[in-house]
Design an enzyme around this catalytic site. Structure first.
Site, PDB file in Angstrom:
ATOM      1  N   LYS A 111       0.157  12.700   2.983  1.00 48.42           N
ATOM      2  CA  LYS A 111      -0.366  12.546   1.625  1.00 48.42           C
ATOM      3  C   LYS A 111      -1.641  13.365   1.430  1.00 48.42           C
ATOM      4  CE  LYS A 111       1.967   8.202   0.994  1.00 48.42           C
ATOM      5  NZ  LYS A 111       2.014   6.766   1.061  1.00 48.42           N
ATOM      6  N   GLN A 162      -2.382   2.354   1.741  1.00 45.03           N
ATOM      7  CA  GLN A 162      -1.147   2.517   2.508  1.00 45.03           C
ATOM      8  C   GLN A 162      -0.637   1.151   2.982  1.00 45.03           C
ATOM      9  OE1 GLN A 162       0.547   5.489   3.033  1.00 45.03           O
ATOM     10  NE2 GLN A 162       2.137   4.160   3.853  1.00 45.03           N
ATOM     11  N   ASP A 202       0.414   5.005  -6.973  1.00 41.97           N
ATOM     12  CA  ASP A 202       1.635   4.543  -6.295  1.00 41.97           C
ATOM     13  C   ASP A 202       2.566   3.846  -7.287  1.00 41.97           C
ATOM     14  OD1 ASP A 202       2.179   5.128  -3.666  1.00 41.97           O
ATOM     15  OD2 ASP A 202       0.980   3.488  -2.838  1.00 41.97           O
TER      16      ASP A 202
END
Ligand code: NAP
Length: 285
Positions: free
Chosen positions: A53, A97, A120
């Site tokens: 990422k 995460q 997200d």
């Protein structure tokens, strides 16, 4: 019949190039799009994902920081850090995460992220926005699947779509996105009786289960589009999806491979969401 391949690597490359261009335009206006990635603990898979990422971001001109915290970090400390990032105008996207350590409440952590920075797309406000068709951030994996369908010019209106899997991050948002494009959507799951009866009627199947060979050739209508979200390991330890690729490709019209399908698209859509967050934050209201 041999299905045409929907190449996630090639499409993701194109999307990354578009992100780079839009990022340059923002930078020219004095805005540096920035993503903050938070990782708590040392889960090996999370290590790989967070590194991707950050690298993907910097390669496309986005600024990205990886904040790593020990597994015994308190929930209060994590929430405090998220609130600080929420208030930081130089940060446009915040991503925690998952999974996080068990002593933390995942829902509470996600709900603490500002919806304006929820790149997200996991915040309940993002889920709600998708449900009612309001602007918000779409979860990267189903968003990437939609881009793949768009790339082949697939008209969803009136089509029968079957989504296998009903998770909050893939199956359910996928179904909402397909519905918004006027497909007739069926969501199947582990309690579905006779999965094959549903998939055989489908013009489009999205498999998001996490089990090998959930979809085999005898379950697919000739010419159907098959999107394989699953990520599993085969007996040789190689990455494979939920779909029996070698069999299904002889029946389907279009198919996504694993690897090289949905995976790279998921990564690309995080960049799109981050850029979008920066564009929204910097555009006059
Ligand atoms: P999840 O939360 O475990 O959900 C799996 C879903 O599959 C559940 O709804 C479950 O039903 C259903 N299911 C389980 N066994 C089934 C069966 N035999 N028949 C029909 N449905 C069944 O997983 P997820 O997070 O959605 O992820 C799904 C897969 O996609 C995983 O392999 C994951 O690694 C992969 N994934 C890939 C990407 C990518 O970028 N390529 C991104 C995200 C996820 P119940 O609800 O009844 O339990």
């Amino acid at each position: 019949m041999t299905a045409q391949l929907i190449d996630g690597n090639a499409l993701a490359k194109k999307i990354r190039a578009e992100v780079s261009g839009r990022t340059e335009a923002l930078k020219a206006r004095g805005v540096q799009p920035a993503l903050a990635v938070i990782m708590v603990g040392d889960d090996p898979a999370s290590e790989v994902y967070t590194r991707h990422k950050v690298n993907d971001s910097t390669e496309t001109g986005l600024a990205a920081t990886l904040e790593r915290y020990p597994a015994d970090m308190t929930e209060a400390a994590l929430l405090a850090r998220i609130r600080t990032l929420n208030a930081d105008a130089a940060v446009h996207g915040i991503l925690v995460q998952l999974p996080i350590p068990k002593h933390m409440d995942t829902a509470k952590v996600i709900e603490t992220i500002s919806p304006a920075k929820d790149v997200d797309g996991f915040h309940i406000a993002s889920a709600g926005a998708l449900m009612v068709g309001q602007p918000g951030f779409w979860p990267c994996t189903p968003y990437g699947c939609m881009k793949m369908l768009e790339s082949i010019g697939y008209e969803l209106r009136g089509k029968n779509a079957v989504v296998i899997g009903r998770s909050n991050i893939v199956g359910k948002p996928m179904a909402m996105m397909l519905l918004a494009k006027d497909a007739t959507v069926t969501i199947c799951h582990s309690r579905t009786r006779d999965l094959k009866a549903f998939t055989l009627q489908a013009d489009l199947v999205v498999a998001a289960v996490g089990k090998r060979n959930v979809l085999t050739a005898d379950m697919v209508k000739p010419g159907a589009v098959v999107i394989d979200v699953g990520m599993n390991r085969n007996d040789e330890g190689k990455l494979c999806g939920d779909v029996d690729f070698s069999g299904v490709k002889e029946v389907a019209g279009w198919i996504t491979p694993v690897p090289g399908g949905v995976g790279p698209m998921t990564r690309a859509m995080l960049l799109v969401n981050t850029l979008e967050a920066a564009e929204r934050a910097s555009s006059p209201r």
